[in-house]
Structure formats: C-alpha cells, structure tokens
Design a protein around this motif. Structure first.
Motif, PDB file in Angstrom:
ATOM      1  N   PHE A 159      -8.103 -19.101  40.935  1.00 15.11           N
ATOM      2  CA  PHE A 159      -8.598 -17.827  40.400  1.00 15.11           C
ATOM      3  C   PHE A 159     -10.045 -17.905  39.920  1.00 15.11           C
ATOM      4  N   GLU A 160     -10.652 -19.080  40.023  1.00 10.98           N
ATOM      5  CA  GLU A 160     -12.010 -19.222  39.490  1.00 10.98           C
ATOM      6  C   GLU A 160     -13.018 -18.379  40.242  1.00 10.98           C
ATOM      7  N   GLU A 161     -12.837 -18.234  41.545  1.00  9.33           N
ATOM      8  CA  GLU A 161     -13.766 -17.407  42.317  1.00  9.33           C
ATOM      9  C   GLU A 161     -13.737 -15.958  41.842  1.00  9.33           C
ATOM     10  N   ALA A 162     -12.531 -15.470  41.484  1.00 10.41           N
ATOM     11  CA  ALA A 162     -12.416 -14.100  40.978  1.00 10.41           C
ATOM     12  C   ALA A 162     -13.150 -13.952  39.651  1.00 10.41           C
ATOM     13  N   LEU A 163     -13.084 -14.976  38.801  1.00 10.89           N
ATOM     14  CA  LEU A 163     -13.837 -14.939  37.541  1.00 10.89           C
ATOM     15  C   LEU A 163     -15.334 -14.881  37.814  1.00 10.89           C
ATOM     16  N   MET A 164     -15.803 -15.745  38.697  1.00  8.32           N
ATOM     17  CA  MET A 164     -17.250 -15.798  38.968  1.00  8.32           C
ATOM     18  C   MET A 164     -17.746 -14.521  39.637  1.00  8.32           C
ATOM     19  N   ARG A 165     -16.901 -13.925  40.463  1.00  4.06           N
ATOM     20  CA  ARG A 165     -17.279 -12.675  41.130  1.00  4.06           C
ATOM     21  C   ARG A 165     -17.532 -11.562  40.113  1.00  4.06           C
ATOM     22  N   GLU A 166     -16.862 -11.653  38.961  1.00  2.00           N
ATOM     23  CA  GLU A 166     -17.038 -10.653  37.908  1.00  2.00           C
ATOM     24  C   GLU A 166     -18.047 -11.091  36.857  1.00  2.00           C
ATOM     25  N   GLY A 167     -18.837 -12.121  37.178  1.00  2.00           N
ATOM     26  CA  GLY A 167     -19.921 -12.527  36.300  1.00  2.00           C
ATOM     27  C   GLY A 167     -19.534 -13.481  35.197  1.00  2.00           C
ATOM     28  N   ILE A 168     -18.332 -14.069  35.266  1.00  2.00           N
ATOM     29  CA  ILE A 168     -17.888 -15.016  34.251  1.00  2.00           C
ATOM     30  C   ILE A 168     -18.167 -16.429  34.751  1.00  2.00           C
ATOM     31  N   GLU A 169     -18.989 -17.148  34.037  1.00  2.00           N
ATOM     32  CA  GLU A 169     -19.334 -18.506  34.436  1.00  2.00           C
ATOM     33  C   GLU A 169     -18.126 -19.433  34.300  1.00  2.00           C
ATOM     34  N   VAL A 170     -17.972 -20.333  35.269  1.00  3.97           N
ATOM     35  CA  VAL A 170     -16.960 -21.382  35.185  1.00  3.97           C
ATOM     36  C   VAL A 170     -17.715 -22.689  34.959  1.00  3.97           C
ATOM     37  N   ARG A 171     -17.666 -23.161  33.716  1.00  2.98           N
ATOM     38  CA  ARG A 171     -18.587 -24.199  33.274  1.00  2.98           C
ATOM     39  C   ARG A 171     -18.471 -25.501  34.059  1.00  2.98           C
ATOM     40  N   HIS A 172     -17.266 -25.954  34.373  1.00  2.83           N
ATOM     41  CA  HIS A 172     -17.168 -27.244  35.066  1.00  2.83           C
ATOM     42  C   HIS A 172     -17.742 -27.164  36.478  1.00  2.83           C
ATOM     43  N   ILE A 173     -17.719 -25.975  37.089  1.00  3.73           N
ATOM     44  CA  ILE A 173     -18.369 -25.821  38.393  1.00  3.73           C
ATOM     45  C   ILE A 173     -19.884 -25.853  38.216  1.00  3.73           C
ATOM     46  N   THR A 174     -20.384 -25.174  37.199  1.00  2.00           N
ATOM     47  CA  THR A 174     -21.814 -25.201  36.909  1.00  2.00           C
ATOM     48  C   THR A 174     -22.300 -26.625  36.661  1.00  2.00           C
ATOM     49  N   MET A 175     -21.497 -27.402  35.922  1.00  2.00           N
ATOM     50  CA  MET A 175     -21.886 -28.766  35.556  1.00  2.00           C
ATOM     51  C   MET A 175     -21.586 -29.776  36.662  1.00  2.00           C
ATOM     52  N   GLY A 176     -20.827 -29.358  37.676  1.00  2.00           N
ATOM     53  CA  GLY A 176     -20.490 -30.267  38.767  1.00  2.00           C
ATOM     54  C   GLY A 176     -19.540 -31.377  38.361  1.00  2.00           C
ATOM     55  N   CYS A 177     -18.595 -31.040  37.474  1.00  2.00           N
ATOM     56  CA  CYS A 177     -17.652 -32.045  36.996  1.00  2.00           C
ATOM     57  C   CYS A 177     -16.223 -31.507  37.087  1.00  2.00           C
ATOM     58  N   ASN A 178     -15.267 -32.266  36.584  1.00  2.00           N
ATOM     59  CA  ASN A 178     -13.872 -31.864  36.608  1.00  2.00           C
ATOM     60  C   ASN A 178     -13.572 -30.969  35.404  1.00  2.00           C
ATOM     61  N   VAL A 179     -12.566 -30.092  35.546  1.00  2.00           N
ATOM     62  CA  VAL A 179     -12.163 -29.229  34.451  1.00  2.00           C
ATOM     63  C   VAL A 179     -11.501 -30.073  33.352  1.00  2.00           C
ATOM     64  N   PRO A 180     -11.761 -29.783  32.071  1.00  2.00           N
ATOM     65  CA  PRO A 180     -11.078 -30.517  31.006  1.00  2.00           C
ATOM     66  C   PRO A 180      -9.632 -30.048  30.848  1.00  2.00           C
ATOM     67  N   MET A 181      -8.721 -30.998  30.671  1.00  2.00           N
ATOM     68  CA  MET A 181      -7.296 -30.704  30.535  1.00  2.00           C
ATOM     69  C   MET A 181      -6.741 -31.456  29.330  1.00  2.00           C
TER      70      MET A 181
END
Length: 265
Positions: free
Chosen positions: A121-143
C-alpha cells in the motif's frame, strides 16, 4: 538500475540469480508483495488457523499444496524458494541461517504460506503525497514486537509485530483512509502516537529492519506486520521453518489495485 519500473518476472529473475539481495520496498511499482512462511505439513493446519484468527498481521494470499514450492495464484510459476532476496532458517525456534536460496533446506512435506505485506500500500500513500521514509532513506522499514498478543492456535502464539512509518500529523487521517482499502495487506494502522502504549520502549531500536528519522511535526504510525509469524515461530519451536528475511519480500504478479478482486472477489 531503476527496480521500480521492472516487471515482477524480471525482478524475480534478478533475485534468483542473486543480483538483488536487498529489501524490496519500492520495487516493481504497482505490484503486491508478500511475506513467507514455509513449515512441515503437520503444523500447517494450526498455522492456517493462527493466520485466520489474526487476519490483521497474517492475511493469507496463497497456500501451496504440500511438497510444492511453485505459485499458482499470486504469480505464474514462480519458485518460492529461489525468488526472494533473502531467507531466514529457524530450527527449534532459533534462527540458524540466512541465505539467498533456500533449496538446500527444502523438504517434500513442506507447505508454503504467502502473507500480505504492507509494502503493497506504500505506493498509494506516496501517490497522495505522503512520504514513506524508509523508501526515501533507501533502507528497510523499522519493525517492532509489541505487547498486543495474537490469538493462539495450537503451538503458535506470540505478540503482534508492527511496521512503523512517520506521518505528518495532518496526514494521519488520510493514511488511515488510504490503507484501510487494502485489508489483505494489513489494512489501516492499529496504533499511532506514543510507542510505549503498545510496548515499544525505544522507537530508535527496532527489533527488525532499520531505524528511520522521525521529523518535527511527525507522528509514528504503526501497521500490523507479516513478520508476526516469525515471533510466533520463536515461541512454537517447530523443528524447521523457512521465512523471508524481514523486508525481503516475494513480489507477485498481481497489481495492488486488483488484489482484493483477483484473490478474494
């Protein structure tokens, strides 16, 4: 190479040849990704019930026939034990190996479970202007492991694992509305705000994945995560289980926009 624009079949070939061994967030734009659990058939019914009892962290996309590692519903003839960038091997609940190809561990009594992933669902977030930080940083999502307990099935029990994305406070409502449209890839968040309320003592020390920056004006938002079965496996201690390495997903041939209709319509 821009992996975002490649077709899943092309990406899976690169993964199979061990050219890609990194987390898959942002790859194959538009296509659903999946978590993996492979275990002996004697545990399969209990694990299936565990997933059904806990659909937020464990939404099942596909179950293979015993002895088969080839997909039929989520991808055309993809090989589950070669087409994921990195695998974890658990023996008696303890991670004993990490590998790029799980063929040497394969057994004819294994059953494979593919489980929905929030990367979808991250692409849908970014399409609506919501940054996905781990993609911006080029790292793995924190869990993180939480104090929220799954409903038990047989030997399988344990805490919810959640993934976290920092969201601007003004965008939180929108993030909920967007992701609730994807119930089979974890749906809407289960918590936002104070991490300690769900048992996370230090947001800067994830149990899996990488730390990401939380900027001023942002709130940590938590989604149920498909790494939850790995926490249950640590408790259940089956003699052997194969999973994906957190963040290193199976990329399906199904578009995110079609996943609900194609698999569950």
């Amino acid at each position: 190479m821009n992996y975002h624009d490649l077709h899943p079949k092309e990406i899976r070939k690169l993964i199979r040849n061990e050219i890609i061994t990194t987390p898959t967030a942002g790859m194959c734009g538009g296509y659903a990704q999946a978590n993996l659990v492979i275990l002996p058939q004697k545990y399969a019914d209990d694990f299936k019930l565990f997933a059904e009892y806990n659909p937020k962290p464990c939404p099942i996309l596909e179950i293979t026939e015993p002895g088969s590692f080839i997909t039929s519903m989520t991808a055309h003839n993809a090989n589950i034990i070669t087409d994921i960038p990195k695998y974890f091997i658990y023996k008696d609940g303890v991670k004993t190996d990490e590998c790029y190809n799980a063929q040497k561990y394969w057994r004819e009594d294994f059953v494979c479970f593919l489980i929905g992933c929030s990367f979808s669902f991250e692409e849908a977030l970014m399409r609506e202007g919501i940054e996905v930080r781990h993609i911006t940083m080029g790292c793995n999502v924190p869990m993180y492991k939480t104090n929220i307990q799954c409903k038990t099935s047989g030997i399988f029990r344990g805490p919810y694992v959640v993934s976290m994305r920092p969201i601007k406070s003004d965008d939180i409502k929108k993030a909920y509305e967007i992701t609730e449209m994807f119930p089979h890839v974890h749906g809407a968040p289960i918590h936002s705000g104070n991490p300690e309320e769900i048992g996370i003592k230090d947001i800067n020390k994830p149990d899996y994945g990488d730390k990401v920056e939380i900027k001023e004006g942002e709130v940590p938002v938590f989604w149920a995560c498909g790494v939850t079965p790995q926490a249950a496996i640590e408790n259940a201690k089956p003699e052997i289980v194969i999973t994906h390495a957190p963040g290193h997903m199976f990329i399906t041939d199904i578009l995110n926009s079609e996943i609900e209709e194609r698999l569950f319509g």
